[in-house]
Design an enzyme around this catalytic site. Structure first.
Site, mmCIF file in Angstrom:
data_model
loop_
_atom_site.group_PDB
_atom_site.id
_atom_site.type_symbol
_atom_site.label_atom_id
_atom_site.label_comp_id
_atom_site.label_asym_id
_atom_site.label_seq_id
_atom_site.Cartn_x
_atom_site.Cartn_y
_atom_site.Cartn_z
ATOM 1 C CG ASP A 294 -18.018 -30.299 5.453
ATOM 2 O OD1 ASP A 294 -17.032 -29.546 5.645
ATOM 3 O OD2 ASP A 294 -18.007 -31.281 4.688
ATOM 4 C CD GLU B 140 -3.276 -21.474 -16.975
ATOM 5 O OE1 GLU B 140 -2.862 -20.297 -16.844
ATOM 6 O OE2 GLU B 140 -3.239 -22.082 -18.045
ATOM 7 C CB CYS C 80 -21.165 -61.796 -39.208
ATOM 8 S SG CYS C 80 -20.124 -61.016 -40.445
ATOM 9 C CB CYS D 241 -17.005 -57.201 -41.884
ATOM 10 S SG CYS D 241 -18.400 -58.312 -42.075
ATOM 11 N NE ARG E 137 -2.579 -14.786 -23.669
ATOM 12 C CZ ARG E 137 -2.439 -14.665 -24.981
ATOM 13 N NH1 ARG E 137 -3.351 -15.168 -25.783
ATOM 14 N NH2 ARG E 137 -1.398 -14.063 -25.487
ATOM 15 C CB SER F 9 1.659 -16.456 -24.495
ATOM 16 O OG SER F 9 2.282 -16.042 -25.662
ATOM 17 C CG LEU F 10 5.127 -17.898 -20.220
ATOM 18 C CD1 LEU F 10 4.906 -19.085 -19.300
ATOM 19 C CD2 LEU F 10 6.152 -16.944 -19.619
ATOM 20 C CG ASP G 118 -23.425 -26.848 4.912
ATOM 21 O OD1 ASP G 118 -22.688 -26.144 4.179
ATOM 22 O OD2 ASP G 118 -23.550 -28.083 4.784
ATOM 23 C CE LYS H 244 3.282 -23.024 -20.467
ATOM 24 N NZ LYS H 244 1.926 -23.338 -20.867
HETATM 25 S S1 IVH Z 1 3.667 -16.839 -15.901
HETATM 26 C C1 IVH Z 1 3.759 -13.104 -19.018
HETATM 27 N N1 IVH Z 1 3.391 -19.053 -14.611
HETATM 28 O O1 IVH Z 1 1.104 -20.511 -19.560
HETATM 29 C C2 IVH Z 1 3.261 -14.469 -18.828
HETATM 30 N N2 IVH Z 1 2.214 -18.805 -16.653
HETATM 31 O O2 IVH Z 1 2.068 -20.405 -22.356
HETATM 32 C C3 IVH Z 1 3.310 -14.818 -17.393
HETATM 33 N N3 IVH Z 1 0.787 -20.722 -17.217
HETATM 34 O O3 IVH Z 1 -0.492 -17.566 -20.555
HETATM 35 C C4 IVH Z 1 2.841 -16.166 -17.214
HETATM 36 N N4 IVH Z 1 1.266 -21.922 -15.437
HETATM 37 O O4 IVH Z 1 -1.709 -19.130 -18.932
HETATM 38 C C5 IVH Z 1 3.051 -18.369 -15.704
HETATM 39 N N5 IVH Z 1 3.216 -20.959 -13.312
HETATM 40 C C6 IVH Z 1 2.867 -20.270 -14.388
HETATM 41 C C7 IVH Z 1 1.969 -20.782 -15.347
HETATM 42 C C8 IVH Z 1 1.673 -20.011 -16.471
HETATM 43 C C9 IVH Z 1 0.560 -21.867 -16.549
HETATM 44 C C10 IVH Z 1 0.186 -20.388 -18.509
HETATM 45 C C11 IVH Z 1 -0.342 -18.983 -18.634
HETATM 46 C C12 IVH Z 1 0.350 -18.399 -19.817
HETATM 47 C C13 IVH Z 1 0.730 -19.612 -20.575
HETATM 48 C C14 IVH Z 1 1.872 -19.336 -21.507
#
Ligand code: IVH
Length: 668
Positions: free
Chosen positions: A30, A168, A408, A423, A132, A79-80, A34, A111
């Site tokens: 470290d 993420e 009390c 109370c 996002r 999203s998924l 630095d 996830k």
């Molecule tokens: S793949 C097209 N992989 O989960 C979407 N997402 O509920 C591709 N997330 O918006 C996403 N871990 O923010 C992917 N290993 C992972 C993830 C992941 C967390 C989040 C991501 C996404 C949300 C969907």
């Protein structure tokens, strides 16, 4: 020469950084790191023309961002789709394999439960980092993202010119707890979970503070026009080579032509093992490995057809119940709290859990020594959800709810239709007296700086104060009797009290601590009646006629003002100069025309309280949950999934922060 040295130092420091944060294999001490960093800082100071936002010296932050620019995503940020059981998952796998029409290689990875980000690199330099947002447009949080040490700011020569990665941003439990501990010590609100904390931190204006807080990141998706990768695995391996923090081997599993049982084994393993992870996950994601297949299957408007999230159930832990203790709130409400044998749950040690009320004890048939199942919701305090009756020790005694106040000794009562015991010794029970005073001085009420809960404890214990009005009668010599109260702290307390005379009537009303009169109700009452005088004289009927005030609140307000002691207290506060009349806020309007708004997510230009105030000042109404009566979902970053689903189902209009600002014509 020195400019060369600057380049060399930057490259060296980037490399050391990556070895430390990404490879977990530091190559220098470290102190040596630095020393190099200081040398670079000195040189950059001497040669300001060498400024580079991606220099390792910029990791410490320092830039202050007034507002975050909304920028369109290069490709929508989807999203998924979620599954909650292995049946649903198997169904998805089978359907997807049928559409693919060929054997599929699946992978599964953790996830991460944080905030999604997209990072753009041009000429191998980080040029933008976006949240996002609504999926189409995100906020440019580059300045804050640059402070995250594991995110590379520059890429090596073998990386493509143009690259986008997504991942993420998360807090480790360690950093999250430290942050909350600092906030609690400073009297600030704590974050409910690491995800909220990460989202709040990314939207901070002071990047130096973001740097101090220590965020982490995982990158799990790659896009490039310049380079094609044959599979997700190959893509992740490539970007790991360029210094990105990808999911580790352990956090990702891939096997050609895997059986559904293999995927299930991964899920089952992490459902249990997640409690030992240093950060939060909320499930796993299964993905088709082949890039060609991913492209062929494509996406719906919302999510890809080649991937699916599997959400874990809330985490649970089993532990013995050691004792039940009782807390007395400021309104006299008695809350039983379970004392547990300490147990790990979602990254923290849990020692206490709430049990709500006597009915809950009966329903669970709680006995001392019982093995109970604790769960963490969004709240900080976990709750008991189940009892394992098979593990009950022989001779275990049932938990019997108190008959008398633990403080009390007064006999407890229960009002008709209410679950909570209370109370009735309002004026003689110390925790109630202290609770009311703490509420009165609280930031959201009178916001009296210089008087915190320890001070309140002492004031009550010394018999100096019983009610809020007493605070204003205290003299210098009274304050001097308090432990650690010297000239400066006495002055602070007196200044704080003097300043509280500027606080608005609605907050004075809230500060009184009338049962069922929270901030929102206080505002409505203040606006409707205009003064304390009119409010205290109002009939039950008049009270019930105020929009959204039901019979329970009306009765509570009516009761409060029929008590002579309360009227005397209010008179004393008036004599001390506290606001007793409503004044419409400057800039108030009726633009929103009484429409009902539900607020969700984190905003760029407003704090949570700020956006609520903006809605109300402009004639809108706030509701806490989405229902048939909701007109708009005012959506920031990270709208809660239940609100989103409900809003979609009910066809509630989705209003972005930008659209809202345009509507009301200003920001906070
Ligand atoms: S793949 C097209 N992989 O989960 C979407 N997402 O509920 C591709 N997330 O918006 C996403 N871990 O923010 C992917 N290993 C992972 C993830 C992941 C967390 C989040 C991501 C996404 C949300 C969907």
């Amino acid at each position: 020469m020195s400019l060369d040295r600057i380049q060399t130092l930057r490259a060296e420091l980037h490399e050391h950084n990556r070895r430390y944060y990404v490879d977990d294999a530091p190559s220098v001490s470290d102190a040596a790191f630095d020393a190099l960093l200081r040398e670079l800082q000195d040189l950059e100071g001497q040669f300001p023309e060498s400024f580079d936002p991606n220099s390792p010296t910029q990791r410490v932050g320092g830039m202050v961002v007034k507002s975050f620019e909304a920028v369109p995503h290069k490709r929508p940020m989807l999203s998924l789709s979620n599954s909650y059981s292995s049946e649903e998952l198997i169904e998805f796998v089978e359907r997807a394999e049928t559409s693919a029409g060929e054997p599929v290689t699946w992978s599964a990875e953790l996830k991460y439960d944080g905030v999604a980000i997209s990072l753009w690199y041009e000429n191998r330099q980080l040029v933008r980092a976006l949240t996002r947002g609504d999926g189409e447009k995100g906020d440019d949080v580059s300045v804050n993202i640059r402070t995250i040490p594991s995110i590379p700011l520059t890429l090596p020569p073998d990386a493509p010119q143009e690259l986008e990665v997504r991942g993420e941003v998360v807090y480790t439990f360690e950093k999250f707890e430290a942050l909350n501990a600092r906030r609690a010590a400073a009297g600030q609100d704590t974050f409910a979970n690491p995800r909220n904390a990460a989202s709040g931190t990314l939207k901070m204006q002071d990047s130096a503070e973001v740097a101090r807080r220590g965020l982490s990141a995982f990158i799990y998706a790659v896009y490039s026009e310049d380079r094609q990768f044959e599979s997700h695995r190959v893509a992740l391996e490539a970007i790991r080579g360029w210094g990105f923090p990808t999911p580790s081997r352990e956090h990702r599993w891939v096997e050609s032509c895997a059986q559904v049982a293999d995927i299930q084994a991964f899920l089952a393993y992490w459902d249990g093992a997640r409690q030992h992870l240093p950060f939060a996950i909320d499930g796993a994601v299964i993905k088709m490995e082949s890039t060609a297949l991913q492209q062929r299957l494509g996406s719906t408007a919302k999510s890809p057809r080649w991937a699916m999230a599997y959400k874990f159930n809330a985490e649970k832990a089993l532990t013995p119940l050691q004792d039940v203790v009782y807390q007395v709130g400021r309104t006299g409400a008695i809350t039983p709290v379970a004392v547990l044998e300490p147990v790990w749950l979602s990254g923290t040690v849990v020692k206490r859990a709430s049990i709500h009320n006597a009915d809950q004890i009966a329903k669970l048939d709680l006995h001392l020594g019982d093995w109970v199942s604790v769960e963490k919701g969004g709240e900080i305090i976990p709750k008991i959800t189940e009892v394992d009756h098979s593990k009950r020790p022989a001779g275990a005694l049932p938990v019997v709810f108190l008959s008398h106040c633990p403080d009390c000794g007064t006999g407890l009562q229960r009002r008709e239709g209410e679950a909570q015991h209370f109370c009735p010794n309002t004026d003689g029970c110390a925790p109630q007296i202290k609770g009311r005073l703490e509420h009165f001085v609280h930031r959201k009420a009178m916001d009296i700086e210089g008087i915190g809960s320890e001070t309140v404890d002492q004031l009550v214990d010394l018999g100096l104060v019983q009610s809020p009005a007493d605070l204003f009668d205290l003299r210098g010599e009274d304050w001097a009797r308090l432990d650690k109260f010297k000239e400066k702290s006495i002055q602070n307390a007196l200044d704080g009290l003097a300043a509280s005379k500027e606080v608005s009537f609605e907050r004075v009303l809230f500060a009184l601590g009338i049962r069922h009169v929270g901030e929102t109700v206080a505002k409505k009452l203040a606006k409707h009646f205009g003064s304390m005088e009119a409010l205290s004289a109002a009939s039950l009927e008049a009270l019930e006629n105020v929009g959204d005030i039901g019979p329970m609140i009306a009765a509570s307000v009516g009761d409060y003002f029929t008590d002579l002691a309360h009227l005397r207290e209010v008179d004393r506060l008036r004599a001390h100069g506290l606001a007793m009349n409503y004044q419409a806020a400057e800039g108030a309007s009726d633009i929103l025309g009484g429409k009902t708004f539900v607020i969700s997510g984190v905003f760029t230009h407003f704090t949570r309280d700020g956006i609520k105030a903006a809605v109300e000042q402009n004639g809108g109404r706030i509701a806490s949950s989405v229902s048939g009566k909701t007109d708009y979902l005012l959506a920031g970053e990270g709208v809660g999934p239940s609100k989103r689903t409900k809003a979609e189902a009910l066809g509630v209009t989705w209003l972005t922060e930008e659209a809202f600002i345009t509507w009301i014509g200003s920001t906070e």
